[in-house]
Design a protein around this motif. Structure first.
Motif, mmCIF file in Angstrom:
data_model
loop_
_atom_site.group_PDB
_atom_site.id
_atom_site.type_symbol
_atom_site.label_atom_id
_atom_site.label_comp_id
_atom_site.label_asym_id
_atom_site.label_seq_id
_atom_site.Cartn_x
_atom_site.Cartn_y
_atom_site.Cartn_z
ATOM 1 N N SER B 3 -23.439 1.246 35.274
ATOM 2 C CA SER B 3 -23.605 1.602 33.866
ATOM 3 C C SER B 3 -22.254 1.685 33.143
ATOM 4 C CB SER B 3 -24.331 2.933 33.741
ATOM 5 O OG SER B 3 -23.549 3.964 34.288
ATOM 6 N N GLU B 4 -21.186 1.816 33.912
ATOM 7 C CA GLU B 4 -19.853 1.872 33.289
ATOM 8 C C GLU B 4 -19.530 0.566 32.571
ATOM 9 O OE1 GLU B 4 -17.792 4.481 33.025
ATOM 10 O OE2 GLU B 4 -19.403 5.624 33.933
ATOM 11 N N ILE B 6 -21.511 -1.190 30.641
ATOM 12 C CA ILE B 6 -22.196 -1.393 29.354
ATOM 13 C C ILE B 6 -21.197 -1.154 28.224
ATOM 14 C CG2 ILE B 6 -24.089 -0.643 27.853
ATOM 15 C CD1 ILE B 6 -25.165 -1.826 30.385
ATOM 16 N N PRO B 7 -20.997 -2.152 27.359
ATOM 17 C CA PRO B 7 -20.013 -1.964 26.284
ATOM 18 C C PRO B 7 -20.407 -0.803 25.359
ATOM 19 C CG PRO B 7 -20.650 -4.276 26.475
ATOM 20 C CD PRO B 7 -21.580 -3.503 27.353
ATOM 21 N N ASP B 8 -19.379 -0.134 24.880
ATOM 22 C CA ASP B 8 -19.581 1.019 24.009
ATOM 23 C C ASP B 8 -20.383 0.652 22.760
ATOM 24 O OD1 ASP B 8 -18.950 3.831 23.407
ATOM 25 O OD2 ASP B 8 -17.830 2.977 21.735
ATOM 26 N N ILE B 9 -20.225 -0.569 22.292
ATOM 27 C CA ILE B 9 -20.916 -0.979 21.063
ATOM 28 C C ILE B 9 -22.437 -1.016 21.283
ATOM 29 C CG2 ILE B 9 -20.761 -3.492 21.425
ATOM 30 C CD1 ILE B 9 -19.935 -3.503 18.313
ATOM 31 N N ILE B 11 -24.011 0.902 23.637
ATOM 32 C CA ILE B 11 -24.371 2.326 23.738
ATOM 33 C C ILE B 11 -24.536 2.921 22.337
ATOM 34 C CG2 ILE B 11 -23.575 4.610 24.522
ATOM 35 C CD1 ILE B 11 -24.504 2.619 26.746
ATOM 36 N N GLY B 12 -23.682 2.500 21.426
ATOM 37 C CA GLY B 12 -23.750 3.011 20.063
ATOM 38 C C GLY B 12 -25.027 2.638 19.335
ATOM 39 N N PRO B 15 -28.938 4.961 20.339
ATOM 40 C CA PRO B 15 -29.513 6.086 19.590
ATOM 41 C C PRO B 15 -30.269 5.646 18.332
ATOM 42 C CG PRO B 15 -27.256 6.593 20.240
ATOM 43 C CD PRO B 15 -27.480 5.130 20.537
ATOM 44 N N ILE B 77 -31.316 6.922 29.790
ATOM 45 C CA ILE B 77 -30.012 6.242 29.757
ATOM 46 C C ILE B 77 -29.000 7.075 28.976
ATOM 47 C CG2 ILE B 77 -28.784 4.222 28.828
ATOM 48 C CD1 ILE B 77 -31.540 2.687 29.326
ATOM 49 N N LEU B 78 -29.425 7.588 27.823
ATOM 50 C CA LEU B 78 -28.530 8.374 26.966
ATOM 51 C C LEU B 78 -28.399 9.821 27.425
ATOM 52 C CD1 LEU B 78 -29.663 7.001 23.470
ATOM 53 C CD2 LEU B 78 -27.487 6.538 24.632
ATOM 54 N N LYS B 79 -29.143 10.167 28.501
ATOM 55 C CA LYS B 79 -29.126 11.535 29.054
ATOM 56 C C LYS B 79 -29.595 12.578 28.044
ATOM 57 C CE LYS B 79 -25.470 10.473 32.366
ATOM 58 N NZ LYS B 79 -24.011 10.335 32.290
ATOM 59 N N VAL B 80 -30.513 12.178 27.171
ATOM 60 C CA VAL B 80 -31.116 13.167 26.283
ATOM 61 C C VAL B 80 -32.573 13.406 26.671
ATOM 62 C CG1 VAL B 80 -29.525 12.907 24.355
ATOM 63 C CG2 VAL B 80 -31.519 11.391 24.514
ATOM 64 N N ARG B 188 -14.734 12.746 24.893
ATOM 65 C CA ARG B 188 -15.174 11.841 23.817
ATOM 66 C C ARG B 188 -15.139 12.568 22.476
ATOM 67 N NH1 ARG B 188 -16.571 6.333 24.769
ATOM 68 N NH2 ARG B 188 -15.823 6.240 26.895
#
Lengths: 205, 205
Positions: B3-4, B6-9, B11-12, B15, B77-80, B188
């Motif tokens: 999972s590391e 996965i580009p931040d964009i 992940i953004g 949500p 995935i987002l841990k929510v 972060r």
């Protein structure tokens, strides 16, 4: 140059550069380098040089940037070398907080009108501004030619209010309601949704 | 998969997808397509399919996505898929508004502690939560193992308070102060600065 060609991602970084430069200026500093600026804002010096060079020459090799000059140019590019009237629609807790926020000073914005649809709130004053009825919004916005609105109504009402803002001629909406707004192509929307921002970070926890 | 990687964009964007799916679910809808989702949030169907496929198979060709299943996976995935304790530091107007904000419900967050350094505010209650002295912040945050903070102190104090939060073990900061925070690499930061958001739009006016 044709400013339409500047990628949106670069435009998005310019306010960050401007904010950092204004902080340096506030401390009485007159010159900076892409290196120093980069360390302040966590962006590489190379990226900053590249972004800024899109808009022309801003400093000689090795001598760094003149802060007042670069501030003036960035303000011109971002069109915040003037003061824009901004309205706040929705006077709940967030709307109140924004209406009273002093962080717009010197950054190109002034809150000039407040709107709500609750009879309890209409006519009250926040920061010396009267809260107007939402029924009068389209007419007042048109009359004052306001182009920018901050939208802090509940999610259930946000799209309908956004439609009215568009009808009134608003071209930029800062949306605090936690949903995506559908607007015509010539209207810009930016979203502030703390839960979405938090969810971007929990992935990494 | 790792999972590391996965580009931040991407992940953004998750949500945003999750928020739209939850709105559909709230309306009692059980299935959707990348097309429909894309129209809701202004992102292309192809982009959505590509982003979501990074995390495995979420629907058969032509039948679309099961909304409850996709929500569950995105929350995971987002841990929510749990509720994170969040503290608010700085109980001015913005801090008050956030402490009372009902938009965190069902999105993975709960405001559990409030802090300020003003004797006038310490001991008062907001939304049934007592405002604690900032002197007790590091100890309380450590004790409760809080990982997430929303920072609404004045810009002049923000870096110093952020340093204390980091010392206390906080790993995610939602920063409302209008400046960039310097933090260690494993922490972060997301920024909410309405003037910066507005300046991103004035360029296009």
């Amino acid at each position: 140059m044709n400013s339409e060609k500047i990628p949106d991602i670069i435009i998005g970084r310019l306010p960050i550069y401007l904010r950092a430069l204004q902080r340096l200026a506030d401390r009485g500093i007159h010159n900076t380098s892409s290196q120093e600026l980069g360390e302040m804002i966590g962006i590489s010096a190379a990226q900053i040089r590249k972004d800024i060079s899109q808009f022309g020459e801003f400093g000689k090799q090795g001598t760094g940037y003149s802060i007042p000059f670069l501030i003036e140019r960035l303000q011109g590019i971002l069109k915040v070398d003037r003061v824009w009237d901004v309205i706040v629609v929705g006077m709940g807790d967030i709307g109140h907080a924004i209406a009273g926020y002093n962080g717009f000073v010197n950054r190109g914005f002034k809150v000039t009108m407040l709107f709500d649809n609750s009879p309890d709130k209409i006519g009250q004053k926040v920061n010396e501004l009267e809260i107007y009825s939402m029924d009068s919004m389209v007419e007042r916005v048109r009359q004052e030619k306001v182009k920018i609105a901050m939208l802090t109504v509940p999610a259930s009402a946000a799209q309908e209010v956004a439609n009215q803002l568009v009808k009134a001629g608003v071209k930029a909406i800062l949306n605090y309601a936690p949903l995506h707004l559908s607007v015509p192509k010539d209207v810009r929307v930016q979203h502030i949704d703390p839960a979405t921002h938090l969810q971007r970070m929990t992935y990494y926890l």
